[in-house]
Design an enzyme around this catalytic site. Structure first.
Site, PDB file in Angstrom:
ATOM      1  N   LYS A 116      19.900 -20.481  -0.820  1.00 46.46           N
ATOM      2  CA  LYS A 116      20.901 -19.652  -0.141  1.00 46.46           C
ATOM      3  C   LYS A 116      22.256 -20.331  -0.162  1.00 46.46           C
ATOM      4  O   LYS A 116      22.462 -21.353   0.476  1.00 46.46           O
ATOM      5  CB  LYS A 116      20.524 -19.380   1.309  1.00 46.46           C
ATOM      6  CG  LYS A 116      21.479 -18.362   1.947  1.00 46.46           C
ATOM      7  CD  LYS A 116      21.332 -18.236   3.446  1.00 46.46           C
ATOM      8  CE  LYS A 116      22.226 -19.198   4.201  1.00 46.46           C
ATOM      9  NZ  LYS A 116      23.672 -18.913   4.086  1.00 46.46           N
ATOM     10  N   GLY A 151      24.699 -29.273   5.380  1.00 42.96           N
ATOM     11  CA  GLY A 151      25.573 -28.504   6.261  1.00 42.96           C
ATOM     12  C   GLY A 151      25.837 -29.272   7.538  1.00 42.96           C
ATOM     13  O   GLY A 151      25.754 -30.499   7.562  1.00 42.96           O
ATOM     14  N   SER A 152      26.123 -28.548   8.597  1.00 42.08           N
ATOM     15  CA  SER A 152      26.519 -29.206   9.836  1.00 42.08           C
ATOM     16  C   SER A 152      25.319 -29.880  10.508  1.00 42.08           C
ATOM     17  O   SER A 152      24.174 -29.458  10.352  1.00 42.08           O
ATOM     18  CB  SER A 152      27.127 -28.192  10.797  1.00 42.08           C
ATOM     19  OG  SER A 152      26.125 -27.343  11.296  1.00 42.08           O
ATOM     20  N   THR A 153      25.609 -30.920  11.277  1.00 42.78           N
ATOM     21  CA  THR A 153      24.570 -31.600  12.038  1.00 42.78           C
ATOM     22  C   THR A 153      23.950 -30.635  13.048  1.00 42.78           C
ATOM     23  O   THR A 153      22.741 -30.654  13.286  1.00 42.78           O
ATOM     24  CB  THR A 153      25.165 -32.843  12.729  1.00 42.78           C
ATOM     25  OG1 THR A 153      25.469 -33.807  11.712  1.00 42.78           O
ATOM     26  CG2 THR A 153      24.195 -33.459  13.714  1.00 42.78           C
ATOM     27  N   GLU A 154      24.779 -29.756  13.604  1.00 43.51           N
ATOM     28  CA  GLU A 154      24.303 -28.792  14.594  1.00 43.51           C
ATOM     29  C   GLU A 154      23.176 -27.921  14.016  1.00 43.51           C
ATOM     30  O   GLU A 154      22.097 -27.799  14.594  1.00 43.51           O
ATOM     31  CB  GLU A 154      25.506 -27.936  14.999  1.00 43.51           C
ATOM     32  CG  GLU A 154      25.288 -27.025  16.158  1.00 43.51           C
ATOM     33  CD  GLU A 154      26.502 -26.107  16.353  1.00 43.51           C
ATOM     34  OE1 GLU A 154      27.547 -26.319  15.687  1.00 43.51           O
ATOM     35  OE2 GLU A 154      26.383 -25.170  17.150  1.00 43.51           O
ATOM     36  N   GLY A 211      21.567 -28.510  11.218  1.00 41.75           N
ATOM     37  CA  GLY A 211      20.508 -29.400  10.735  1.00 41.75           C
ATOM     38  C   GLY A 211      19.484 -29.707  11.819  1.00 41.75           C
ATOM     39  O   GLY A 211      18.276 -29.751  11.573  1.00 41.75           O
ATOM     40  N   GLU A 268      21.214 -33.281   4.752  1.00 46.96           N
ATOM     41  CA  GLU A 268      22.474 -33.984   4.469  1.00 46.96           C
ATOM     42  C   GLU A 268      23.507 -33.334   5.373  1.00 46.96           C
ATOM     43  O   GLU A 268      23.923 -32.210   5.128  1.00 46.96           O
ATOM     44  CB  GLU A 268      22.821 -33.859   2.983  1.00 46.96           C
ATOM     45  CG  GLU A 268      23.750 -34.951   2.508  1.00 46.96           C
ATOM     46  CD  GLU A 268      25.190 -34.580   2.681  1.00 46.96           C
ATOM     47  OE1 GLU A 268      25.732 -34.840   3.780  1.00 46.96           O
ATOM     48  OE2 GLU A 268      25.777 -34.030   1.746  1.00 46.96           O
ATOM     49  N   CYS A 273      31.841 -33.739   3.874  1.00 48.50           N
ATOM     50  CA  CYS A 273      31.044 -34.364   4.926  1.00 48.50           C
ATOM     51  C   CYS A 273      31.262 -35.880   4.953  1.00 48.50           C
ATOM     52  O   CYS A 273      31.167 -36.493   6.001  1.00 48.50           O
ATOM     53  CB  CYS A 273      29.574 -34.048   4.739  1.00 48.50           C
ATOM     54  SG  CYS A 273      29.046 -34.237   3.038  1.00 48.50           S
ATOM     55  N   GLU A 279      33.442 -34.340  14.166  1.00 45.91           N
ATOM     56  CA  GLU A 279      33.819 -34.048  12.781  1.00 45.91           C
ATOM     57  C   GLU A 279      34.797 -32.873  12.780  1.00 45.91           C
ATOM     58  O   GLU A 279      34.504 -31.809  13.316  1.00 45.91           O
ATOM     59  CB  GLU A 279      32.563 -33.692  11.981  1.00 45.91           C
ATOM     60  CG  GLU A 279      32.840 -33.477  10.514  1.00 45.91           C
ATOM     61  CD  GLU A 279      31.569 -33.226   9.704  1.00 45.91           C
ATOM     62  OE1 GLU A 279      30.665 -32.552  10.218  1.00 45.91           O
ATOM     63  OE2 GLU A 279      31.501 -33.698   8.556  1.00 45.91           O
TER      64      GLU A 279
END
Lengths: 309, 281, 496
Positions: free
Chosen positions: C197, C249-252, C254, C271, C305, C402
């Protein structure tokens, strides 16, 4: 000056100049990135005109004659006899023996006369002989003197002597502008180019210049970038603006505008004029003229449509 | 029994090289296979867990800074000390119902496992790391580094070999661990602590909490200063929903069969660090 | 600041540093009015009939309409991937898988300019970056991994290697095609089939890649591309038939994915975000360090990132360095991403622009001083000027969160220990930069920095042979190199 990063005090001026190290890979990457700048349409024409205005049209052959020099000067004054829009070059550059012929041939024009002097291209004669050579060239009417850095002294660790010789040469120049040729192809690293640049500027050079044109390793974009960063740093540290001359191996208009981009994006537009930037070349001018013809006519030109001098 | 009344050992926690009782004051009892009480064992609380993590954290960087050779020697020293206490472990394993033959074998395997991992200490980097041929004038290399503080749910069975099999691959590379050991296996775990303390393993490198894994699991997976959790010893009846909180700080989660021995287990507790530097004059 | 949009041409006698606009031609790109989902080798419509627009962020003009994959569509894609895995891919010798990957690499090289222009149109990044970085690297990733497909047993000797099966991959909008390459190439090389995706703001190059996939005759269903936003991503994450997940993508987000995956003991690599320290020691090659800092934070508008977003300068040179840095920033050219001389393009989306703006305002409220160059920005589209915040303390939000935009925060340090302490004082651990001429200090720092990628005397360099990935909350697993293969194989010992 022993270490590239040390604070150094140069000779009698007593001023302390910091020499910053150079990273080769990043420097070359930056130069390569600047070489991707795209110069199109109106910018291209402006760049070509500026290139001509910054050229030191050069002949430094043992076989140079008064006639050869006269012909060069004619080309310098009117690069394109068929087009009055095309500006004259900055200067002609000759051996001391040819200076008065050049002065004669450029009378009543804006074209300056530059002379190499001081045991060019090695610099390896006594400093007395070299300063005498400089005085002689100035007496003959040279506006600008191109000398070489004493690489022998510089590379053997006697930076102080290399420095003092430039100071003495500057004295000998009087009113004439002094360009110091670093012969970058012999220095071995960008760190040494940076050191030599700072040393020459601190000693009073009006210009620092890449090469004599007498060895295969001459000017390159990263080497000029390295010198431009040194000039930027020197101006930052001392408020003194020093010019740059790129010489040797610059044959095409495209190469020339890459240099303009490097100078412009490192030092700013204040350096994009013949007072602060020169290109020492002989064959370049005709390629620039071919490009100008192409821009004006819209079709590609050929070597028969520019003069061979 | 003729002679004096025997002195029973008090089984306490092992935190930062010392043997404190649980701050909660609670204990649980461990019986032998006949249902007779062997010992009352300290039952660790979340505060004990917090203290153990603190100890593990402060020990981690110094432990990782030891030379690989030194860590290898210390692991080998643990094996030596186990060897010298074989009879004690045999009795202990027998008391919790392991038969003589199996127990003897388990002890031998545990010692051998430590020797095997001790030998890995200065080798795994060469197999797992690399110098990478990048397209450009750069020296580029990848080296494994310890993940940091690892929370381990020790397997209850085999008590001794399971414990050794989980801690050795974690600490050999410079991680420090907080191990939760429950029920009968807590006896061997605490006895191994006595071995560790006399084997030059620095305080805080291995911390052992005896207690209930279901009690302590949420605190382990939710603790922001724990970098990885090894749930190989988790009881099959534990609801894995409890693990969700590993995401609070993106913990690495390791789950392996309880007594395997492999290089992969060492890499489970490693991070790969890649360094770039230009090559120029 | 030079602005390539501001002036079409220049005074003939004054070349200056203005460049006439040099716009890359878009004529070799054909954008369809509408794109379907790429499932089982064909473009198909959605069961729900839903779609969304994708914009050119530099103009806000609509580029195309893209299909939004429903959970039924994702199910169809997963089933196609499964069938393809069983029918073709699992049985195919590594040498043949390699040949498909080599073919994809070659097609990307052949059509590189077309992809680059489309990437710039859809994402807003400068053409010189999509042309010189994204495309060459994307092709290189396929080329590199192609060579691994028949050599996996050399990477992991003595293991019973096996692909996971169907891999679900979710990628971000900052390097749309490149991230697709990072994900697809190792997954395919290791023998997995994929449901990928792309991000909802940048789907077009992935859809153009679908054409390449068809052109190289890759068996249908080996790669399936489903477009959509968060709901589509969730459908992939939650699908019971997906055997492994990989997310960038974002840590959130993830963390949400890890929550879901850990309950099912599902192999996962992440990542995620970063807040990379970029440490400048007083003895550094300062002119190159400045270029490194510029590249570190303004490359791809700071939508990176691993961007060097926290500048740590030794106090002895701080004023001098920041002064020089600001002069250098004045020379950056912000504007039309298609102009070959543009250094900084458009912010990828309105939402991202708002986030950047909000964080910078928070920084100013907390007491940071702001520097923005004297540049004008285009009227339409999403733009943010290169920005430097000084006087930032470790506790400030802008030093910890970030920003993912062209915003650099500056702090100072006195000793290597202090630099290290500040550098490591973050939940992230993706990358870090060091500039010093002292070799032993480089190694001292590199050993102690808790980050997966350390750039010493350089920054933001990438290579398929070089493993990339984070420590701590920046994720786990590696992409690239031998170590990156482990994510796509069972029993490799790599984190998967």
């Amino acid at each position: 000056m022993k270490m590239p990063t040390s604070n150094i005090t140069f000779g009698k001026t007593g001023s302390s100049i910091k020499v910053i190290p150079v990273d080769e890979v990043s420097l070359e990457a930056r130069a390569a990135s600047l070489a991707t700048r795209s110069i199109k349409t109106s910018s291209k024409k402006a760049a070509l005109h500026l290139t001509i205005r910054c050229i030191d049209l050069t002949t430094l052959e043992g076989a140079d004659t008064p006639e050869k020099v006269a012909s060069l000067c004619q080309k310098a004054k009117r690069p394109d006899p068929s087009n009055h829009d095309v500006p004259s070059v900055a200067a002609v550059c000759v051996y001391p023996e040819m200076v008065h012929h050049a002065v004669e041939a450029t009378r009543n024009s804006k074209v300056k006369v530059a002379s190499v002097a001081g045991a060019f291209p090695s610099g390896l004669s006594t400093i007395e002989a070299r300063t005498a050579d400089i005085s002689d060239a100035v007496k003959r009417g040279a506006d600008e003197i191109d000398i070489v850095l004493n690489r022998s002294a510089f590379l053997s660790g006697d930076e102080q002597r290399a420095f003092e010789e430039i100071v003495a040469s500057k004295d000998a120049c009087g009113e004439a502008h002094l360009k110091v040729i670093l012969e970058v192809g012999e220095l071995g690293s960008y760190d040494k180019i940076r050191q030599a640049s700072m040393l020459a500027m601190a000693a009073g050079a009006d210009f620092i210049k890449t090469s004599t044109g007498k060895i295969p390793q001459a000017s390159s974009l990263p080497r000029v970038l390295c010198m431009a960063e040194a000039v930027r740093d020197f101006a930052y540290q001392t408020n003194i603006s020093v010019g740059i001359k790129a010489a040797g191996g610059i044959r095409t208009a495209k190469q020339a505008w890459h240099y303009l981009v490097v100078i412009g994006e490192t030092l700013g537009s204040e350096w994009l004029n013949p007072e602060m930037f020169r290109i020492g070349a002989s064959g370049l001018l005709n390629d620039v003229l071919l490009q100008l013809n192409r821009l004006d006519s819209g079709s590609y030109s050929g070597p028969d449509y520019v003069t061979v001098d | 029994m003729a002679g004096k009344i025997p002195i029973a050992k008090t089984y306490k926690l092992f935190i930062d090289g010392a043997f404190p009782r649980s701050e909660s004051g609670r204990t649980f009892s461990v019986n032998n296979s006949e249902g007779e009480l062997i010992a009352n064992v300290s039952q660790a609380s979340r505060k004990d867990f917090r203290e153990a993590v603190r100890a593990a954290r402060s020990a981690q960087s110094p432990w990782a800074s030891r030379t690989a050779y030194n860590r290898g020697q210390i692991l080998y020293r643990v094996a030596e000390m186990l060897e010298s206490r074989k009879p004690e472990f045999l009795e202990l394993l027998k008391s919790i119902g392991v038969n003589n033959r199996v127990a003897t074998r388990e002890i031998e395997d545990s010692i051998q496992r430590l020797v095997w991992y001790a030998g890995w200490s200065d080798k795994y980097s060469q197999l797992l790391g690399s110098v990478n041929p990048v397209s450009g004038p750069y020296f580029n290399f990848t080296v494994p580094e310890p993940t940091g503080v690892v929370g381990i749910i020790a397997p209850t069975e085999p008590a001794m070999l399971g414990f050794i099999s989980r801690i050795a691959p974690a600490i050999v590379s410079g991680n420090t661990v907080v191990v939760v050991s429950e029920a009968q296996s807590s006896l061997t775990s605490v006895t191994i602590a006595e071995v560790l303390v006399t084997s030059d393993v620095p305080a805080g490198v291995v911390n052992i909490l005896t207690g209930d894994q279901t009690d302590l699991l949420p605190w382990m997976v939710g603790h922001l200063d724990v970098n990885a959790v090894d749930i190989s010893g988790i009881s099959p009846k534990t609801d894995l929903t409890h693990l969700e909180e590993v995401a609070s700080n993106v913990k690495r989660v390791v789950s392996r069969s309880v007594d395997e021995e492999s290089l992969e287990l060492i890499s489970d507790f490693l991070e790969m660090k890649t360094v770039w530097h230009p090559i120029g004059r | 600041m030079a602005n390539s949009n501001s002036k079409d041409g220049s005074d003939l006698e004054d070349f200056g540093i203005e460049y006439a606009s040099a716009i890359e031609s878009t004529s070799l790109v054909t954008i369809k009015d509408k794109y379907g989902l790429f499932i089982d080798g064909e473009f198909v419509s959605s069961s729900s009939g839903k779609s969304f627009e994708t914009l050119d962020p530099s103009t806000e003009n609509s580029l195309s309409v893209v299909t939004e994959a429903s959970s039924e569509d994702v199910d169809r894609a997963v089933r196609a991937a499964r069938a393809s895995y069983e029918k073709y891919w699992k049985k195919m010798p590594g040498t043949d898988r390699a040949r498909y990957l080599f073919r994809i690499a070659r097609h990307l090289q052949e059509r590189a300019r077309e992809f680059a222009v489309l990437e710039t149109l859809d994402g807003g990044k400068p053409i010189k970056e999509s042309r010189d970085v994204d495309l060459p690297l994307a092709a290189a990733h396929f080329f590199y991994h192609a060579g691994w497909a028949d050599k996996l047993e050399y990477a992991f000797p003595q293991r019973k290697l096996e692909p996971h099966g169907v891999v679900g991959q979710i990628i971000p909008w900052n390097f749309p095609l490149l991230m697709a390459a990072w994900k697809l190439a190792p997954a395919l090389a290791c023998g997995n089939t994929v449901v990928l995706k792309p991000a909802e703001t940048t789907p077009l190059t992935a859809l153009l890649l679908a054409e390449v996939i068809r052109d190289v005759d890759l068996p249908p269903g080996v790669i399936n591309i489903v477009t959509g936003a968060g709901a589509t991503g969730s459908a992939i994450v939650e699908h019971p038939e997906v055997n492994k997940l990989a997310f960038t993508g974002s840590t959130e987000v993830g963390k949400l994915i890890q929550r879901s995956a850990v309950k099912r003991n599902l192999p996962l690599t992440l990542e995620l975000g970063g807040k990379a320290p970029h440490v400048i020691f007083e003895d550094a090659a300062l002119d190159q360090a400045i270029e490194g800092v510029i590249n570190g934070i303004f490359f791809n508008q700071g939508h990176v990132c691993c961007a060097g977003s926290r500048l740590l300068v030794q106090e002895s040179i701080a004023d001098n360095f920041i002064d020089r840095l600001q002069k250098r920033i004045e020379l950056l050219r912000v504007g039309n991403p298609l102009d070959k001389n543009t250094d900084i393009g458009a912010i990828n989306s309105k939402a991202q622009l708002e986030r950047i703006d909000q964080l910078v305002k928070a920084g100013i409220e907390e007491g940071a001083e702001v520097f923005k160059p004297s540049c004008s920005l285009p009227e339409n589209g999403y733009w943010y000027p290169p920005t430097v915040l000084t006087g930032v303390q470790q506790s400030h939000r802008v030093a910890r969160e970030e920003i993912f935009g062209p915003v650099l925060v500056v702090q100072t340090f006195r000793t290597p220990e202090e630099a290290l302490e500040k550098a490591n004082n973050t939940p992230y651990g993706l990358s870090a930069g060091i500039w010093t001429e002292k070799g032993s200090l480089i190694h001292w720092m590199a050993e102690r920095l808790r980050a997966g990628v350390i750039w010493a005397n350089t920054f933001n360099k990438f290579d398929p042979a070089s493993p990339f990935g984070g420590y701590k909350e920046s994720g786990f697993g590696r992409e690239g190199g031998m170590q990156g293969l482990g994510a796509y194989l069972k029993n490799s010992g790599g984190r998967s």
